[in-house]
Design a protein around this motif. Structure first.
Motif, PDB file in Angstrom:
ATOM      1  N   GLN A  25      48.660  33.451  45.455  1.00 52.54           N
ATOM      2  CA  GLN A  25      47.910  34.237  46.430  1.00 52.54           C
ATOM      3  C   GLN A  25      46.783  33.417  47.031  1.00 52.54           C
ATOM      4  O   GLN A  25      46.209  32.558  46.381  1.00 52.54           O
ATOM      5  CB  GLN A  25      47.304  35.477  45.737  1.00 52.54           C
ATOM      6  CG  GLN A  25      48.321  36.515  45.308  1.00 52.54           C
ATOM      7  CD  GLN A  25      48.972  37.222  46.478  1.00 52.54           C
ATOM      8  OE1 GLN A  25      48.718  36.905  47.625  1.00 52.54           O
ATOM      9  NE2 GLN A  25      49.822  38.187  46.192  1.00 52.54           N
ATOM     10  N   THR A  26      46.457  33.734  48.292  1.00 51.11           N
ATOM     11  CA  THR A  26      45.298  33.098  48.916  1.00 51.11           C
ATOM     12  C   THR A  26      44.015  33.790  48.447  1.00 51.11           C
ATOM     13  O   THR A  26      42.997  33.155  48.249  1.00 51.11           O
ATOM     14  CB  THR A  26      45.408  33.202  50.449  1.00 51.11           C
ATOM     15  OG1 THR A  26      45.813  34.534  50.784  1.00 51.11           O
ATOM     16  CG2 THR A  26      46.447  32.240  50.979  1.00 51.11           C
ATOM     17  N   LEU A  27      44.088  35.111  48.269  1.00 51.21           N
ATOM     18  CA  LEU A  27      42.928  35.869  47.760  1.00 51.21           C
ATOM     19  C   LEU A  27      43.153  36.181  46.286  1.00 51.21           C
ATOM     20  O   LEU A  27      44.172  36.766  45.930  1.00 51.21           O
ATOM     21  CB  LEU A  27      42.803  37.201  48.515  1.00 51.21           C
ATOM     22  CG  LEU A  27      42.313  37.171  49.956  1.00 51.21           C
ATOM     23  CD1 LEU A  27      42.524  38.533  50.600  1.00 51.21           C
ATOM     24  CD2 LEU A  27      40.851  36.788  50.005  1.00 51.21           C
ATOM     25  N   PRO A  28      42.217  35.816  45.419  1.00 48.76           N
ATOM     26  CA  PRO A  28      42.405  36.087  43.986  1.00 48.76           C
ATOM     27  C   PRO A  28      42.684  37.564  43.672  1.00 48.76           C
ATOM     28  O   PRO A  28      43.495  37.876  42.808  1.00 48.76           O
ATOM     29  CB  PRO A  28      41.071  35.645  43.368  1.00 48.76           C
ATOM     30  CG  PRO A  28      40.499  34.673  44.336  1.00 48.76           C
ATOM     31  CD  PRO A  28      40.964  35.093  45.693  1.00 48.76           C
ATOM     32  N   VAL A  29      42.044  38.469  44.429  1.00 57.24           N
ATOM     33  CA  VAL A  29      42.197  39.898  44.112  1.00 57.24           C
ATOM     34  C   VAL A  29      43.626  40.392  44.371  1.00 57.24           C
ATOM     35  O   VAL A  29      44.056  41.400  43.824  1.00 57.24           O
ATOM     36  CB  VAL A  29      41.158  40.734  44.893  1.00 57.24           C
ATOM     37  CG1 VAL A  29      41.565  40.905  46.358  1.00 57.24           C
ATOM     38  CG2 VAL A  29      40.934  42.098  44.245  1.00 57.24           C
ATOM     39  N   LEU A  30      44.390  39.647  45.186  1.00 54.26           N
ATOM     40  CA  LEU A  30      45.764  40.072  45.486  1.00 54.26           C
ATOM     41  C   LEU A  30      46.721  39.860  44.311  1.00 54.26           C
ATOM     42  O   LEU A  30      47.823  40.387  44.305  1.00 54.26           O
ATOM     43  CB  LEU A  30      46.307  39.338  46.710  1.00 54.26           C
ATOM     44  CG  LEU A  30      45.703  39.745  48.059  1.00 54.26           C
ATOM     45  CD1 LEU A  30      46.320  38.951  49.183  1.00 54.26           C
ATOM     46  CD2 LEU A  30      45.860  41.236  48.320  1.00 54.26           C
ATOM     47  N   SER A  31      46.295  39.067  43.320  1.00 55.50           N
ATOM     48  CA  SER A  31      47.156  38.940  42.136  1.00 55.50           C
ATOM     49  C   SER A  31      46.798  40.000  41.087  1.00 55.50           C
ATOM     50  O   SER A  31      47.332  40.000  39.985  1.00 55.50           O
ATOM     51  CB  SER A  31      47.073  37.536  41.549  1.00 55.50           C
ATOM     52  OG  SER A  31      45.742  37.197  41.309  1.00 55.50           O
ATOM     53  N   ASN A  32      45.891  40.900  41.459  1.00 58.98           N
ATOM     54  CA  ASN A  32      45.504  42.002  40.575  1.00 58.98           C
ATOM     55  C   ASN A  32      46.136  43.310  41.001  1.00 58.98           C
ATOM     56  O   ASN A  32      46.593  43.462  42.130  1.00 58.98           O
ATOM     57  CB  ASN A  32      43.977  42.168  40.576  1.00 58.98           C
ATOM     58  CG  ASN A  32      43.290  41.126  39.708  1.00 58.98           C
ATOM     59  OD1 ASN A  32      43.890  40.121  39.358  1.00 58.98           O
ATOM     60  ND2 ASN A  32      42.037  41.365  39.365  1.00 58.98           N
ATOM     61  N   VAL A  33      46.135  44.250  40.077  1.00 61.82           N
ATOM     62  CA  VAL A  33      46.560  45.616  40.399  1.00 61.82           C
ATOM     63  C   VAL A  33      45.304  46.496  40.325  1.00 61.82           C
ATOM     64  O   VAL A  33      44.456  46.320  39.444  1.00 61.82           O
ATOM     65  CB  VAL A  33      47.693  46.091  39.448  1.00 61.82           C
ATOM     66  CG1 VAL A  33      47.297  46.017  38.005  1.00 61.82           C
ATOM     67  CG2 VAL A  33      48.156  47.490  39.775  1.00 61.82           C
ATOM     68  N   LEU A  34      45.182  47.391  41.312  1.00 66.18           N
ATOM     69  CA  LEU A  34      44.009  48.279  41.368  1.00 66.18           C
ATOM     70  C   LEU A  34      44.296  49.551  40.575  1.00 66.18           C
ATOM     71  O   LEU A  34      45.316  50.215  40.803  1.00 66.18           O
ATOM     72  CB  LEU A  34      43.721  48.642  42.833  1.00 66.18           C
ATOM     73  CG  LEU A  34      42.679  49.734  43.089  1.00 66.18           C
ATOM     74  CD1 LEU A  34      41.279  49.260  42.702  1.00 66.18           C
ATOM     75  CD2 LEU A  34      42.696  50.166  44.551  1.00 66.18           C
ATOM     76  N   LEU A  35      43.424  49.875  39.631  1.00 66.54           N
ATOM     77  CA  LEU A  35      43.545  51.106  38.850  1.00 66.54           C
ATOM     78  C   LEU A  35      42.444  52.060  39.277  1.00 66.54           C
ATOM     79  O   LEU A  35      41.266  51.691  39.265  1.00 66.54           O
ATOM     80  CB  LEU A  35      43.405  50.817  37.347  1.00 66.54           C
ATOM     81  CG  LEU A  35      44.332  49.769  36.737  1.00 66.54           C
ATOM     82  CD1 LEU A  35      43.984  49.517  35.276  1.00 66.54           C
ATOM     83  CD2 LEU A  35      45.775  50.206  36.847  1.00 66.54           C
ATOM     84  N   VAL A  36      42.819  53.263  39.662  1.00 67.25           N
ATOM     85  CA  VAL A  36      41.836  54.291  40.032  1.00 67.25           C
ATOM     86  C   VAL A  36      42.130  55.548  39.220  1.00 67.25           C
ATOM     87  O   VAL A  36      43.232  56.098  39.297  1.00 67.25           O
ATOM     88  CB  VAL A  36      41.897  54.627  41.546  1.00 67.25           C
ATOM     89  CG1 VAL A  36      40.874  55.708  41.892  1.00 67.25           C
ATOM     90  CG2 VAL A  36      41.670  53.381  42.384  1.00 67.25           C
ATOM     91  N   LEU A  37      41.147  55.985  38.440  1.00 63.96           N
ATOM     92  CA  LEU A  37      41.299  57.201  37.625  1.00 63.96           C
ATOM     93  C   LEU A  37      40.422  58.294  38.202  1.00 63.96           C
ATOM     94  O   LEU A  37      39.218  58.116  38.370  1.00 63.96           O
ATOM     95  CB  LEU A  37      40.905  56.919  36.174  1.00 63.96           C
ATOM     96  CG  LEU A  37      41.037  58.104  35.205  1.00 63.96           C
ATOM     97  CD1 LEU A  37      42.473  58.595  35.133  1.00 63.96           C
ATOM     98  CD2 LEU A  37      40.563  57.712  33.810  1.00 63.96           C
TER      99      LEU A  37
END
Length: 367
Positions: A25-37
């Protein structure tokens, strides 16, 4: 943010979502998954800025709402490696996430949820519902004909066309065309066309079930969205004009050939072994009641197969890429196959003898 969930409930949506996350990924955050509770509902989001998937899980034991992003691959691998009946407890401490299950404890790095991009929510131009198995059929019947890395970027995707009470998908790579049409309760003026990119097509097919469960589809000016109880899929559209596929459909073919799909598929498979590895050409020699398939290669090797077919008329010799014929045989579901031919320079129209919902066009080759 704090919750406890069973591995079984979490793993399926997590794997669906992580499927769109690119490894590099060019943006580090794009290799993450977003969790919203939020109030007992956990949303998991993965995106590569072109395709976004949101999975949802109901949490019985949720104590603190919140949102955070964690590394997608590592989180999937941790959940996958735990025992089937495990419970996973998840808590956030000092900008880190602690995942516990039984005697296992993992601490993961996090990035702020505020950095996570969201696919912009444009106004949905057209909304309608249909069964998931219909969407799956439309994709499965046509996706093999999409181009791969063609400079005509609009061919590296699939056309979705909505008319009054009708949904159609079309894919072509310039050498062959696949078209599938299904009747659908949709009220629309004129024709609405959208081109879904290749990755979006593959991900959407992965999400669809073979059952009658409904999926809500939204076609916007720059995105397509599919929503069910379990997930929301959003993909940007390809900005381009799809070729007028109607002009490609051969008309006036007078040579009708009917044959067994299985026999032809096997015969194509055997002759393909000795076809030219680069061009994959085979010659079809048609005479009364008989189709002869011949393949040659630069090593002077030759394969010949004869298949009994239902045909009477003038003899004809025509060349095709055997891979294209095999692909069509693989997606047709009827026992028999119908070929409509005109002459050795015209495209072949391939379909099921009783019509069916799909038609295929294969351009001839000079051999």
């Amino acid at each position: 943010m704090k919750f406890t969930v069973s591995r079984e409930a979490l793993l399926k949506p997590l794997q669906l979502v992580a499927g769109v996350v690119e490894r590099r990924q060019t943006l580090p955050v794009l290799s993450n998954v977003l969790l919203v509770l939020e109030d007992g509902l956990l949303s998991l989001t993965g995106t590569d800025l072109e395709v976004e998937i949101v999975g949802r899980v109901h949490i019985d034991q949720a104590s603190e709402n919140g949102e955070i992003t964690v590394p997608a691959r590592k989180f999937v691998d941790i959940c996958r490696s735990l025992p089937d009946d495990a419970d996973i407890s998840f808590s956030e401490e000092n900008q880190r996430v602690v995942v516990k299950s039984g005697r296992s404890r993992f601490t993961l790095s996090t990035l702020s949820a505020n950095d996570f991009p969201n696919v912009e929510d444009g106004p949905g131009d057209l909304q309608f519902s249909c069964a998931q198995n219909v969407v799956k059929r439309l994709i499965d019947a046509t996706s093999f004909a999409m181009a791969q890395q063609d400079v005509r970027y609009y061919l590296n995707g699939m056309l979705w066309e909505v008319k009054q009470n009708q949904l159609r998908t079309v894919a072509t790579d310039g050498h062959r065309l696949a078209l599938c049409t299904r009747d659908l309760a949709v009220d629309v003026e004129g024709v609405v066309q959208s081109i879904l990119p290749r990755k979006g097509v593959i991900e959407l097919a992965r999400l669809m079930n073979d059952n009658e469960d409904l999926v809500e589809l939204t076609l916007g000016s720059n995105h397509i969205r599919a929503t069910t109880e379990e997930f929301t899929f959003t993909s940007k559209l390809v900005d381009g004009k799809f070729p007028d596929y109607d002009r490609v459909l051969p008309r006036g073919g007078d040579k009708l050939v009917y044959g067994s799909r299985t026999e032809l598929k096997q015969a194509f498979g055997r002759t393909a072994i000795l076809s030219n590895e680069k061009y994959r050409g085979v010659r079809l020699l048609l005479s009364d009641g008989l189709l002869t398939i011949v393949a040659n290669n630069p090593e002077q090797e030759e394969a010949e197969e004869q298949v009994t077919v239902d045909y009477s008329g003038d003899s004809l010799e025509i060349g095709f890429n055997v891979s294209y014929l095999q692909d069509v045989c693989n997606v047709l579901s009827s026992d028999n196959i119908k070929l409509t031919l005109a002459d050795s320079n015209s495209s072949a129209l391939v379909e099921e003898p009783d019509g069916g919902d799909a038609v295929y066009v294969v351009m001839p080759m000079r051999l």
